[in-house]
Scaffold this active site. Structure first.
Site, short mmCIF file in Angstrom:
data_model
loop_
_atom_site.label_atom_id
_atom_site.label_comp_id
_atom_site.label_asym_id
_atom_site.label_seq_id
_atom_site.Cartn_x
_atom_site.Cartn_y
_atom_site.Cartn_z
N ARG A 25 26.69 48.31 68.14
CA ARG A 25 25.50 49.26 67.97
C ARG A 25 25.13 49.37 69.62
O ARG A 25 25.12 47.99 70.39
CB ARG A 25 24.06 48.84 67.70
N GLY B 187 12.80 53.43 43.20
CA GLY B 187 12.70 52.45 43.83
C GLY B 187 11.39 51.94 44.20
O GLY B 187 11.10 52.21 44.98
N THR C 194 16.74 51.44 46.80
CA THR C 194 17.38 50.76 45.20
C THR C 194 18.01 49.32 46.48
O THR C 194 18.73 48.68 45.01
CB THR C 194 18.21 51.43 44.57
N HIS D 216 -16.84 32.26 60.38
CA HIS D 216 -17.85 33.65 60.14
C HIS D 216 -17.84 34.52 60.84
O HIS D 216 -18.62 34.15 61.78
CB HIS D 216 -18.72 32.64 59.19
#
Ligand code: FAD
Ligand code: NAI
Length: 462
Positions: A35, A176, A267, A441
């Site tokens: 690439r 899919g 798929t 928290h």
């Protein structure tokens, strides 16, 4: 004398990470990539561009659906699709250039072009043959279509085409209900497309914990995705601008059709090993196209190794990366190791879905005595404060020893929260270890602790 200690073929997450680690360990290393940019499927046409589009469209969804209730009134943003594509392409560019920089920094040579292996110890790129003491194949995977369906990447597309559609379709059919189908389907549903997902099986995301899968599908339906389950796609007829998808319902064999402007075929993917010359080299290929490797990623040809999507195992970037680092250690004479039992999987929809370790279905099948600790994000103050109370954490622990065996969750930042469990599992922690660990928290992570408490004497906020 070898030109290189190691030549890695393929510059995706498996290959580039392997090359960098080899160089860091003192091996003279080159990486071959055909690439124009490094980073493989993941950075160019996979993980990164899809997450950019998921991020932008999530913000749009929030503005359209959740801002008003928080007192943020006014016009929702309008979509400039060309600019969203530019944003996505910029993100790709920054990431791929980053790998080029890392190659230079670590003195990895990038051999530009498509590589083949004419003989063990040799890699041919263009007209040049380079010698290497060891070769690592990291050539990745490509989308696999269905028989009789022709991909034109315009109307009938794979994920690659779906990332760069010239315009937002009005109607999209996704074949899919796996990871790609649901992530990309979410992107286009948020952009206003009518998205219908056609899935062969009765559940979405096969292999996922069934309870999480059911809850996930319900949430996606609420977000506007349509599902046709138990449907085998028979074919796709396409013109230059439209397509018709024919499917058959498995329960009664009835046939029906769906019209679409774009059909995404999602798929699955298959290993890409074309042009390497593996057959002539004598490397054994498994029936589903993966290169056969042993426990140390060695192929059946001496001095040739393989990693990532091109071999067996989950097709995930972080699995490829871990194998890349481990094989580099092996080649440097150290002991590379990948714990395949602790590889997390994340789906980057909203809410996110994450899992690691065994599912409840797997534990039942294996006859393991287990206990379940569940906690809903509705009981988590932070999640409620930010309107993200949908979803739950499900922690699975050994009934006798309390050791954590798996975790499956759907909810805010699930993809980050799961790593607490990965670390716990790597250290062989028990649910009680997690329950006794102080969690700040108000954070989403408190839900993880509550699920661990639910494995013992009970969650506090349930
Ligand atoms: P690849 O990334 O496929 O890289 C292989 C490289 O080798 C390619 O660049 C190719 O051009 C090159 N190559 C092949 N043959 C040769 C040759 N003969 N000579 C030179 N170069 C060659 N995974 C995740 O973990 N998280 C995600 O969020 C995620 N999102 C995804 C989204 C999409 C749309 C897709 C398609 C995939 C996604 N994946 C994701 C999967 C992830 O992209 C792959 O698991 C990962 O890229 C595999 O890495 P690899 O290095 O094995 O191969
Ligand atoms: P997948 O294997 O996840 O899902 C394919 C789906 O298509 C399955 O549900 C399958 O039952 C269905 N299917 C197969 N044949 C069909 C037919 N004829 N008709 C209808 N449905 C049919 O494959 P997907 O989504 O293409 O992804 C490929 C790979 O890319 C995955 O292995 C995944 O790991 C990786 N990926 C990972 C991501 C992440 O980690 N977030 C994101 C995207 C991809």
């Amino acid at each position: 004398m070898a030109d290189y200690d190691v030549i890695v073929i393929g510059g995706g997450p498996g290959g580039y990470v392997c090359a960098i680690r080899c160089a860091q360990l003192g091996l003279k290393t080159a990486c071959v990539e055909g690439r124009e940019t490094l980073g493989g499927t993941c950075l160019n046409v996979g993980c990164i561009p899809s997450k950019a589009l998921l991020h932008a469209t999530h913000l749009l969804h929030e503005a359209e659906h959740n801002f008003a209730s928080m007192g943020l009134k006014g016009k929702s943003p309008s979509v400039d699709w060309a600019q969203m594509q530019t944003y996505k392409d910029d993100v790709i560019g920054q990431n791929t250039k980053g790998i080029e920089f890392l190659f230079k920094k670590n003195k990895v040579d990038w051999l530009k072009g498509w590589g083949s292996i004419p003989a063990a110890g040799q890699v041919k790129v263009g007209d040049e043959v380079h010698n290497a003491k060891n070769i690592v194949i990291a050539t990745g995977s490509e989308a696999s279509s269905l028989p009789g369906i022709e991909i034109d990447e315009k109307v009938v597309v794979t994920s690659t085409g779906a990332l760069s559609l010239p315009k937002i379709p009005k109607k999209m059919v996704v074949i899919g209900a796996g990871v790609i189908g649901l992530e990309m389907g979410s992107v286009y549903a948020r952009l206003g497309a009518e998205v219908t997902v056609v899935e062969f099986l009765d559940n979405i995301t096969p292999g996922m914990d069934a309870e999480v899968s059911r809850s996930f599908q319900k949430l996606l339906k609420k977000q506007g995705l349509n599902f046709i389950m138990g449907a085998a796609v028979q074919g796709v007829e396409a013109t230059k601008t439209k397509a018709k998808v024919t499917y058959k319902l498995r329960k009664d064999d009835s046939e029906a059709t769906l019209d679409a402007d774009v059909v995404l075929v999602a798929t699955g993917r298959r290993p890409f090993t074309d042009g390497l010359g593996l057959e002539a080299l004598g490397a054994e290929i498994l029936p589903r196209g993966q290169i056969k490797t042993d426990g140390h990623w060695a192929t059946t040809v001496k001095g040739v190794y393989a990693i990532g999507d091109a071999i067996e195992g989950p097709m995930l970037a972080h699995k490829a990366e871990d194998e890349g680092m481990a094989v580099a250690e092996v080649l440097a004479g150290k002991s590379g190791h990948v714990n395949y039992g602790v590889i997390p999987g994340v789906i980057y929809t909203q809410p996110e879905v994450a899992s690691v370790g065994k599912t409840e279905e797997q534990l039942k099948e294996e006859g393991v005595a287990y206990k379940v600790g569940k906690f809903s994000f509705m009981g988590n103050a932070r999640a409620k404060a930010v309107h993200q109370g949908d979803g739950f954490v499900k922690l699975l622990a050994d009934k006798n020893t309390d050791r954590i065996l798996g975790c499956h969750l759907i909810g805010p930042s699930a993809g980050d929260l799961i790593h607490e469990i990965c670390v716990a599992m790597e250290f062989g922690a028990s649910a009680q270890d997690l329950a006794l660990t102080c969690h700040a928290h108000p954070t989403f992570s408190e839900a993880m602790r509550e699920a661990a408490l639910a494995c013992g004497d009970g969650a506090i906020h349930a």
